[in-house]
Motif scaffolding. Structure first.
Motif, PDB file in Angstrom:
ATOM      1  N   TYR A 157       5.893  14.193  26.064  1.00  0.00           N
ATOM      2  CA  TYR A 157       6.892  14.284  24.999  1.00  0.00           C
ATOM      3  C   TYR A 157       8.249  13.865  25.526  1.00  0.00           C
ATOM      4  O   TYR A 157       8.502  13.890  26.729  1.00  0.00           O
ATOM      5  CB  TYR A 157       6.991  15.724  24.484  1.00  0.00           C
ATOM      6  N   ILE A 158       9.135  13.534  24.601  1.00  0.00           N
ATOM      7  CA  ILE A 158      10.507  13.163  24.916  1.00  0.00           C
ATOM      8  C   ILE A 158      11.428  13.949  23.995  1.00  0.00           C
ATOM      9  O   ILE A 158      11.122  14.143  22.819  1.00  0.00           O
ATOM     10  CB  ILE A 158      10.695  11.636  24.757  1.00  0.00           C
ATOM     11  N   SER A 159      12.538  14.443  24.546  1.00  0.00           N
ATOM     12  CA  SER A 159      13.527  15.164  23.755  1.00  0.00           C
ATOM     13  C   SER A 159      14.915  14.635  24.120  1.00  0.00           C
ATOM     14  O   SER A 159      15.187  14.362  25.287  1.00  0.00           O
ATOM     15  CB  SER A 159      13.455  16.670  24.040  1.00  0.00           C
ATOM     16  N   THR A 160      15.761  14.508  23.129  1.00  0.00           N
ATOM     17  CA  THR A 160      17.128  14.046  23.360  1.00  0.00           C
ATOM     18  C   THR A 160      18.114  15.166  23.037  1.00  0.00           C
ATOM     19  O   THR A 160      17.815  16.078  22.258  1.00  0.00           O
ATOM     20  CB  THR A 160      17.454  12.811  22.504  1.00  0.00           C
ATOM     21  N   LYS A 161      19.290  15.073  23.637  1.00  0.00           N
ATOM     22  CA  LYS A 161      20.336  16.076  23.429  1.00  0.00           C
ATOM     23  C   LYS A 161      21.264  15.614  22.313  1.00  0.00           C
ATOM     24  O   LYS A 161      21.680  14.465  22.264  1.00  0.00           O
ATOM     25  CB  LYS A 161      21.132  16.275  24.714  1.00  0.00           C
ATOM     26  N   ASN A 162      21.577  16.554  21.394  1.00  0.00           N
ATOM     27  CA  ASN A 162      22.491  16.270  20.292  1.00  0.00           C
ATOM     28  C   ASN A 162      23.426  17.465  20.160  1.00  0.00           C
ATOM     29  O   ASN A 162      22.958  18.580  19.938  1.00  0.00           O
ATOM     30  CB  ASN A 162      21.707  16.034  19.004  1.00  0.00           C
TER      31      ASN A 162
END
Length: 169
Positions: free
Chosen positions: A129-134
């Motif tokens: 999985y991949i997660s980005t910061k917002n």
């Protein structure tokens, strides 16, 4: 406090909370030794992966059985005023699903994490999985798809070369 010790060919990572004078305030928060191909947890049996942000000021840990949670979750400890703070799940609520999550890699700009999880909806046991910061919070991880994920366990992604290459098992 973060320290590295060990014999040539090995690395021991110890993270502990300290007060303003850099004195330990309690037991180690995480401790593990890597020696060749062997990984040894030095205490609790709860820390499994450790990843540092590119600037070295945030340590992301996969921890099991903390605060009554039986599964593995991603926690973070920040380095503030020359001290490692106690790990928290703050800002990681979207990453931790109630299944097992292992953080394994972070992008060079510190805004993308790569992990594996056995959360519902995957194609195998564990998927990548991949997660980005917002706005300071990590977003719900997105499955990296069937080009990378198989019907088996796909784990421990290591992303490098500015995100253009990935190695996993």
């Amino acid at each position: 406090k973060f320290s590295r010790v060990g014999s040539p060919g090995s690395l021991t990572v110890v993270i502990r909370a300290v007060d303003g004078s850099n004195n330990p305030t309690g037991a180690n928060l995480a401790s593990a030794t890597i020696d060749g191909d062997d990984f040894t947890d030095n205490g609790s049996g709860r820390e499994e992966t450790i990843v540092f942000s590119p600037d070295g000021l945030i340590c992301y840990l996969t921890i099991k059985d903390r605060e009554g949670v039986a599964n593995r979750e991603v926690w973070q400890a920040e380095y503030i005023n020359d001290c490692w703070q106690t790990p928290t799940r703050s800002g990681l609520e979207n990453v931790n699903s109630g299944s097992d999550e292992y953080i394994n890699s972070i992008s060079e700009d510190g805004n993308t994490i790569y992990l594996c999880s056995n959360r519902p909806g995957g194609t195998g046991g564990f998927d990548l999985y991949i997660s980005t910061k917002n706005a300071g919070d990590w977003q719900t991880p997105v499955n990296m798809g069937t080009v990378l994920n198989s019907a088996e366990d796909d784990i421990y992604p290591l992303v490098y070369d500015k995100g253009s290459k990935i190695i996993f098992t």
